[in-house]
Design a protein around this motif. Structure first.
Motif, mmCIF file in Angstrom:
data_model
loop_
_atom_site.group_PDB
_atom_site.id
_atom_site.type_symbol
_atom_site.label_atom_id
_atom_site.label_comp_id
_atom_site.label_asym_id
_atom_site.label_seq_id
_atom_site.Cartn_x
_atom_site.Cartn_y
_atom_site.Cartn_z
ATOM 1 N N GLU A 56 52.804 -25.800 16.104
ATOM 2 C CA GLU A 56 52.371 -26.836 15.163
ATOM 3 C C GLU A 56 52.248 -26.283 13.751
ATOM 4 O O GLU A 56 52.585 -26.956 12.768
ATOM 5 C CB GLU A 56 51.039 -27.441 15.615
ATOM 6 C CG GLU A 56 51.104 -28.182 16.934
ATOM 7 C CD GLU A 56 52.065 -29.356 16.876
ATOM 8 O OE1 GLU A 56 52.009 -30.132 15.885
ATOM 9 O OE2 GLU A 56 52.884 -29.494 17.806
ATOM 10 N N TYR A 57 51.776 -25.047 13.620
ATOM 11 C CA TYR A 57 51.629 -24.434 12.296
ATOM 12 C C TYR A 57 52.995 -24.004 11.749
ATOM 13 O O TYR A 57 53.221 -24.052 10.534
ATOM 14 C CB TYR A 57 50.661 -23.259 12.377
ATOM 15 C CG TYR A 57 49.286 -23.684 12.829
ATOM 16 C CD1 TYR A 57 48.445 -24.405 11.983
ATOM 17 C CD2 TYR A 57 48.835 -23.403 14.117
ATOM 18 C CE1 TYR A 57 47.190 -24.826 12.404
ATOM 19 C CE2 TYR A 57 47.585 -23.809 14.545
ATOM 20 C CZ TYR A 57 46.765 -24.527 13.689
ATOM 21 O OH TYR A 57 45.528 -24.950 14.109
ATOM 22 N N ILE A 58 53.891 -23.607 12.638
ATOM 23 C CA ILE A 58 55.250 -23.277 12.203
ATOM 24 C C ILE A 58 55.911 -24.519 11.599
ATOM 25 O O ILE A 58 56.565 -24.450 10.553
ATOM 26 C CB ILE A 58 56.060 -22.718 13.389
ATOM 27 C CG1 ILE A 58 55.561 -21.316 13.751
ATOM 28 C CG2 ILE A 58 57.555 -22.671 13.052
ATOM 29 C CD1 ILE A 58 56.138 -20.769 15.032
ATOM 30 N N LYS A 59 55.729 -25.673 12.266
ATOM 31 C CA LYS A 59 56.286 -26.923 11.742
ATOM 32 C C LYS A 59 55.649 -27.281 10.407
ATOM 33 O O LYS A 59 56.330 -27.700 9.464
ATOM 34 C CB LYS A 59 56.049 -28.054 12.743
ATOM 35 C CG LYS A 59 56.872 -27.962 14.017
ATOM 36 C CD LYS A 59 56.496 -29.083 14.981
ATOM 37 C CE LYS A 59 57.196 -28.932 16.317
ATOM 38 N NZ LYS A 59 56.748 -29.975 17.293
ATOM 39 N N LYS A 60 54.325 -27.138 10.334
ATOM 40 C CA LYS A 60 53.621 -27.503 9.098
ATOM 41 C C LYS A 60 54.148 -26.726 7.905
ATOM 42 O O LYS A 60 54.325 -27.290 6.815
ATOM 43 C CB LYS A 60 52.127 -27.258 9.265
ATOM 44 C CG LYS A 60 51.330 -27.500 7.990
ATOM 45 C CD LYS A 60 49.847 -27.207 8.165
ATOM 46 C CE LYS A 60 49.099 -27.400 6.856
ATOM 47 N NZ LYS A 60 47.648 -27.119 6.986
ATOM 48 N N TRP A 61 54.390 -25.431 8.100
ATOM 49 C CA TRP A 61 54.816 -24.590 6.982
ATOM 50 C C TRP A 61 56.325 -24.484 6.850
ATOM 51 O O TRP A 61 56.819 -23.823 5.937
ATOM 52 C CB TRP A 61 54.180 -23.205 7.104
ATOM 53 C CG TRP A 61 52.704 -23.266 6.843
ATOM 54 C CD1 TRP A 61 51.709 -23.468 7.747
ATOM 55 C CD2 TRP A 61 52.061 -23.184 5.567
ATOM 56 N NE1 TRP A 61 50.476 -23.505 7.139
ATOM 57 C CE2 TRP A 61 50.662 -23.331 5.793
ATOM 58 C CE3 TRP A 61 52.512 -22.986 4.267
ATOM 59 C CZ2 TRP A 61 49.733 -23.295 4.760
ATOM 60 C CZ3 TRP A 61 51.577 -22.952 3.238
ATOM 61 C CH2 TRP A 61 50.217 -23.106 3.493
ATOM 62 N N GLY A 62 57.067 -25.128 7.769
ATOM 63 C CA GLY A 62 58.515 -25.177 7.646
ATOM 64 C C GLY A 62 59.220 -23.867 7.927
ATOM 65 O O GLY A 62 60.317 -23.627 7.387
#
Length: 493
Positions: free
Chosen positions: A474-480
């Motif tokens: 989820e954090y990987i997606k948030k930060w792209g």
């Protein structure tokens, strides 16, 4: 004349850069905490102190002479420890290279900066240590491993915003080829190679920097960032490697039999790197004394994280065991502070270093900073039974999920280590009774109250930090970020 002109330009641009950063980030400065007038008067030198940060890579807290390691001799660090405050419970809250470095420079948490994995870039607009101190008339310099740029490990970090406010530069993004080490020299875009084992040449660069500034009015902030004792372990000069016979290495008792042969071999090289660094620290401290700068220099010695090296049958970092999260941390204060050397139990975390240095130098702490200022504890010779957050937001690399890696959040207190993974309570250790963390106390009736108290405290801390403790994806997606099939950010040379 030239120096005064450069000072004017630096102050002008630093102040405007700081103001621009404050405008972009919509911040203001905190009011400095009020201290007892007598205490402040007695501890503040009339001249601003120099700040020298000696940063190492993957040096666990247990691996020094003064910490009682039976295998290694560190006479120069032992001497520094005898003149310093020794934080015996210092931790790397996200025990891996890039996140520690971002926390050191910004005083912020990894979910604020987005720097929770290796090989990502720290936002060039971040309000950093160098920008803050430069705006207060400090010369700023950086030597050695950077690992905050995300543009390729052997590529130049050009002058300007990507250097995060540092003026003098003899840096490299990241290399572990210590005998053929790439670096870039100030404004020169051409790739250079340190001629010798880079720990030696980086030390020489630091010696020149220190000596060149002995007659300059302005104080300096210098970070000397060594790449060792991070592996490859067997690459220190032969004279150091020859000091260690793997068969004679004494292992920590939590190294299982299946891991002992490899651990002894790796530790023999690890300790060789450490003794080489110790010699270089001796040279730097002597230079400060010879140049008359010792009494007015703050020295912070620490590491970005530790190294398991076979303990618990594991290698390297990221995991919540003490060999991974605990780091050596010595703080030598100026003579005018008039404080005796001491040992403190307070748990100092990565993001606490910048606000504490600002507090010690009486510089207002910007509201962007999320770490704790421990300067009043230091000035008043107090101690604290606190709790520091430890975490793995996205396991990757050598501890990716295919290798047992997991997301966790936890607390390290002077006595206990408590962690949760995504499924609930994971680990609880009584580090006083079980210093090698061999007995997991989760579910133990005798520790039910302790477990409950720590779990409640952890929940409160996560809520305060707005950390929802989601899966790392989820954090990987948030930060792209783009990751490979192991959840690791690929890097290029």
């Amino acid at each position: 004349m030239l120096h005064h002109f450069k000072k004017y330009l630096r102050t002008f641009f630093s102040c405007h850069l700081l103001l621009a950063g404050m405008f972009i980030l919509n911040i203001s400065c905190k009011d400095a905490k009020k201290e007892d007038t007598a205490v402040v008067t007695s501890t503040v030198p009339t001249k601003k102190p120099n700040i020298l940060i000696l940063l190492t890579d993957q040096w666990r807290a247990q691996a020094t002479g003064y910490a009682g390691d039976p295998n290694v001799k560190t006479p120069n660090l032992d001497r520094l420890a005898s003149e310093s405050i020794n934080f015996t419970n210092a931790v790397s809250g996200t025990p891996v290279c890039t996140p520690f470095r971002a926390a050191l420079l910004t005083g912020q948490l990894p979910l604020t900066t987005g720097v929770f994995m290796n090989d990502v870039q720290l936002n060039p607009d971040a309000l950093t240590m160098a920008k803050i101190f430069s705006a207060h008339d400090y010369d700023t310099g950086y030597i050695g491993k950077w690992h905050l740029d995300g543009h390729g490990r052997l590529q130049n970090v050009p002058p300007g915003e990507r250097r995060q406010g540092f003026e003098f530069w003899n840096g490299n993004e990241c290399t572990h080829d210590y005998n053929h080490s790439v670096y870039y020299d100030n404004d020169n875009p051409d790739r250079k190679i340190w001629e010798r084992y880079d720990t030696f040449d980086q030390t020489d660069a630091a010696l020149h920097y220190i000596s060149d500034r002995k007659a300059i009015e302005d104080p300096f902030l210098m970070i000397v960032s060594y790449g060792t004792p991070h592996g490859p372990y067997h690459t220190a000069p032969k004279e150091y490697r020859d000091r260690f016979d793997p068969e004679k290495i004494q292992l920590r008792q939590n190294v299982p039999e299946k891991s002992q042969k490899r651990a002894k071999k790796e530790l023999s090289g690890y300790y060789a790197h450490i003794e080489a660094i110790d010699d270089m620290i001796g040279k730097i401290t002597q230079q400060l004394k010879d140049d008359g700068q010792w009494d007015n220099t703050i020295i912070l010695f620490t590491s970005d994280h530790g190294d398991l090296l076979g303990s618990h049958g594991e290698l390297k970092k990221q995991q919540p065991y003490d060999e991974s999260i605990r780091v050596p941390m010595l703080l030598k204060l100026p003579a005018a502070a008039n404080l005796k050397p001491s040992t403190k139990k307070v748990v100092v975390n990565s993001e606490d270093l910048l606000p504490t240095l600002l507090g010690l130098t009486n510089i207002e702490i910007p509201n962007t900073i999320e770490g704790t200022d421990f300067s009043s504890i230091i000035k008043n010779n107090e101690d604290l039974d606190n709790a520091a957050l430890i975490r793995s937001i996205q396991p990757f690399g050598s501890w990716n999920k295919n290798r047992g890696g997991r997301e966790y959040r936890g607390l390290r207190t002077p006595r206990y280590t408590y962690t949760r993974d995504l499924n609930g309570p994971w680990l609880l250790y009584d580090n006083q009774k079980d210093p090698y963390q061999e007995t997991n106390l989760i579910g133990n009736k005798e520790y039910a109250t302790i477990q409950s108290e720590l779990d409640t405290k952890l929940t409160q801390r996560l809520k305060t930090n707005k950390d929802e403790f989601l899966p790392g994806t989820e954090y990987i997606k948030k930060w792209g970020y783009t990751v490979d099939k192991t959840g690791t950010i690929p890097y290029t040379e």
